[in-house]
Scaffold this motif. Sequence first.
Motif, PDB file in Angstrom:
ATOM      1  N   TRP A   1      42.360  45.198  30.119  1.00 29.28           N
ATOM      2  CA  TRP A   1      42.265  46.514  30.748  1.00 29.28           C
ATOM      3  C   TRP A   1      41.652  46.398  32.146  1.00 29.28           C
ATOM      4  CZ3 TRP A   1      45.274  50.054  29.242  1.00 29.28           C
ATOM      5  CH2 TRP A   1      45.536  50.305  27.898  1.00 29.28           C
ATOM      6  N   ARG A   2      40.667  45.503  32.297  1.00 28.44           N
ATOM      7  CA  ARG A   2      40.076  45.293  33.618  1.00 28.44           C
ATOM      8  C   ARG A   2      41.081  44.697  34.584  1.00 28.44           C
ATOM      9  NH1 ARG A   2      34.375  42.873  31.328  1.00 28.44           N
ATOM     10  NH2 ARG A   2      33.227  44.855  31.250  1.00 28.44           N
ATOM     11  N   ALA A   3      41.883  43.760  34.092  1.00 24.51           N
ATOM     12  CA  ALA A   3      42.903  43.150  34.949  1.00 24.51           C
ATOM     13  C   ALA A   3      43.933  44.190  35.375  1.00 24.51           C
ATOM     14  CB  ALA A   3      43.578  41.992  34.217  1.00 24.51           C
ATOM     15  N   LEU A   4      44.321  45.059  34.436  1.00 27.04           N
ATOM     16  CA  LEU A   4      45.278  46.117  34.786  1.00 27.04           C
ATOM     17  C   LEU A   4      44.659  47.075  35.798  1.00 27.04           C
ATOM     18  CD1 LEU A   4      48.016  47.439  34.419  1.00 27.04           C
ATOM     19  CD2 LEU A   4      47.117  48.622  32.389  1.00 27.04           C
ATOM     20  N   ALA A   5      43.389  47.396  35.622  1.00 27.77           N
ATOM     21  CA  ALA A   5      42.699  48.256  36.600  1.00 27.77           C
ATOM     22  C   ALA A   5      42.705  47.606  37.978  1.00 27.77           C
ATOM     23  CB  ALA A   5      41.266  48.526  36.143  1.00 27.77           C
ATOM     24  N   SER A   6      42.501  46.297  38.025  1.00 30.15           N
ATOM     25  CA  SER A   6      42.525  45.582  39.308  1.00 30.15           C
ATOM     26  C   SER A   6      43.906  45.657  39.941  1.00 30.15           C
ATOM     27  CB  SER A   6      42.121  44.120  39.092  1.00 30.15           C
ATOM     28  OG  SER A   6      42.208  43.387  40.294  1.00 30.15           O
ATOM     29  N   ALA A   7      44.948  45.543  39.129  1.00 30.25           N
ATOM     30  CA  ALA A   7      46.313  45.639  39.666  1.00 30.25           C
ATOM     31  C   ALA A   7      46.587  47.032  40.217  1.00 30.25           C
ATOM     32  CB  ALA A   7      47.332  45.285  38.583  1.00 30.25           C
ATOM     33  N   TYR A   8      46.095  48.055  39.511  1.00 28.80           N
ATOM     34  CA  TYR A   8      46.239  49.420  40.026  1.00 28.80           C
ATOM     35  C   TYR A   8      45.471  49.576  41.341  1.00 28.80           C
ATOM     36  CZ  TYR A   8      48.161  51.003  35.510  1.00 28.80           C
ATOM     37  OH  TYR A   8      48.945  51.192  34.398  1.00 28.80           O
ATOM     38  N   ARG A   9      44.321  48.947  41.427  1.00 28.63           N
ATOM     39  CA  ARG A   9      43.550  48.980  42.676  1.00 28.63           C
ATOM     40  C   ARG A   9      44.367  48.369  43.817  1.00 28.63           C
ATOM     41  NH1 ARG A   9      38.565  46.781  44.507  1.00 28.63           N
ATOM     42  NH2 ARG A   9      38.764  46.455  46.763  1.00 28.63           N
ATOM     43  N   THR A  10      45.049  47.268  43.551  1.00 28.29           N
ATOM     44  CA  THR A  10      45.883  46.661  44.593  1.00 28.29           C
ATOM     45  C   THR A  10      47.026  47.582  44.977  1.00 28.29           C
ATOM     46  OG1 THR A  10      45.335  44.392  43.933  1.00 28.29           O
ATOM     47  CG2 THR A  10      47.399  44.707  45.128  1.00 28.29           C
ATOM     48  N   ALA A  11      47.597  48.281  43.986  1.00 34.77           N
ATOM     49  CA  ALA A  11      48.659  49.245  44.299  1.00 34.77           C
ATOM     50  C   ALA A  11      48.131  50.315  45.244  1.00 34.77           C
ATOM     51  CB  ALA A  11      49.189  49.878  43.015  1.00 34.77           C
ATOM     52  N   HIS A  12      46.913  50.760  45.000  1.00 32.95           N
ATOM     53  CA  HIS A  12      46.289  51.729  45.912  1.00 32.95           C
ATOM     54  C   HIS A  12      46.138  51.139  47.303  1.00 32.95           C
ATOM     55  CE1 HIS A  12      42.553  52.958  47.989  1.00 32.95           C
ATOM     56  NE2 HIS A  12      42.992  54.171  47.748  1.00 32.95           N
ATOM     57  N   ASP A  13      45.599  49.922  47.391  1.00 27.06           N
ATOM     58  CA  ASP A  13      45.327  49.315  48.694  1.00 27.06           C
ATOM     59  C   ASP A  13      46.602  49.128  49.507  1.00 27.06           C
ATOM     60  OD1 ASP A  13      42.698  49.229  47.930  1.00 27.06           O
ATOM     61  OD2 ASP A  13      42.655  47.075  47.522  1.00 27.06           O
TER      62      ASP A  13
END
Length: 399
Positions: A154-166
């Motif tokens: 779940w943390r890794a997926l959150a990080s990927a979503y963060r990259t999508a935001h960036d």
Amino acid sequence: MPTPENGHTGKRIAQQRKLARLTQRELADRIPYSYSWLTQVECGARPASVDFIAAVARALRVDVTVLTGQPYVTQLQEDRLAELIRPIRESLDLYDLGDDPEVTTRPASELTAATEALCAQVRATHLHTAATALPDVITELTALCWRAPTTDLWRALASAYRTAHDVTVKLGYFDLASVALDRLGWAAERASDSRLAAIRQYFRGLVYFREGEYTIGLRLIRSGHAFLDAADASREALTVAGQLHLGGSVLAARAEDASAAAAHISSAREYAGRVGDASRVHWLNFGPVNVALHEMSVAMEMRHYDEALRQAKAIKLPAGIATSRRAHYFIDRARMEMELGYTEASLKSLWTAHRTAPEQTRYHPGARETVRGLVHLSRRTPQMLGVGVHVNVALARFS
């Protein structure tokens, strides 16, 4: 020269003002800028700074992108970046659809490493590379989280979503960036990770920084602090808390609350003194240098350009600072120098930003408006005609 869709922020402001049935005097009365300032922007005699655009957008009740012309679709198509947006959008839509048995995934450890690599690529301003790889990473992690959920996944997926935001923020797709933040919150809740939830509030606060709604932005910063455990003195928690204070500092500066901005900087400096260079903790770039950069930004956002430039000249960027942060520093410095009439220095700073991070600089609205301001200065001042040739070359590269 600029394409028609990106041509003139001042002209778009005038169009939206007329649609709102406001005179220039009436609009000027609703923003913290003079009538003269507004008229100069509308006719193209003065660049529309990001804070000015935010103030006008708020007064007219339109999105900032309506005034800036973002995303710069023609430019994105020419750079073959527009075609990467749809796959990102589609991957963000998979979150609540359950497992897809047709998705073949890489091992969890490999995908976790891939999310770290994506963060590094964005900070190195390799936007095309990151945007190309991102949809598959999100798709595979989403499937794994439904099949065998763990906190780390779940943390890794959150990080990927963060990259999508960036990525989407840097390319001007702000609505899609907000969707990515919603997904980040969804994943953070399932990971039971309060620090990720606080980071989401930080980025949500920056949304309102761009849109000129500083009161809401500051409430989100306070909300982010509330997610953190006051007893948690870990390096990670202190880094997130410090970054929240940096977000609060620029929001307070835009709100013209100098004392609140100074208090946020003071708190951030205290945290930075305790954690040192924590730039890779959640890839927030937090540390003493970033505190100094935000203190400079506070002066700039309050339009104290002399003081901001003095601080900029005193900052020594370390060799290991993120490329994205280095380019941002030179974009800000170019704006200060342009506002103070140092045209050649401003152009030099812009070229440095462009050499450092070509994609980021080309799609940065502040960089584009600074170029337009330099073009105007070079045409208006006879002794700047020689510089004007180089400025027009710069405009062609940025547009």
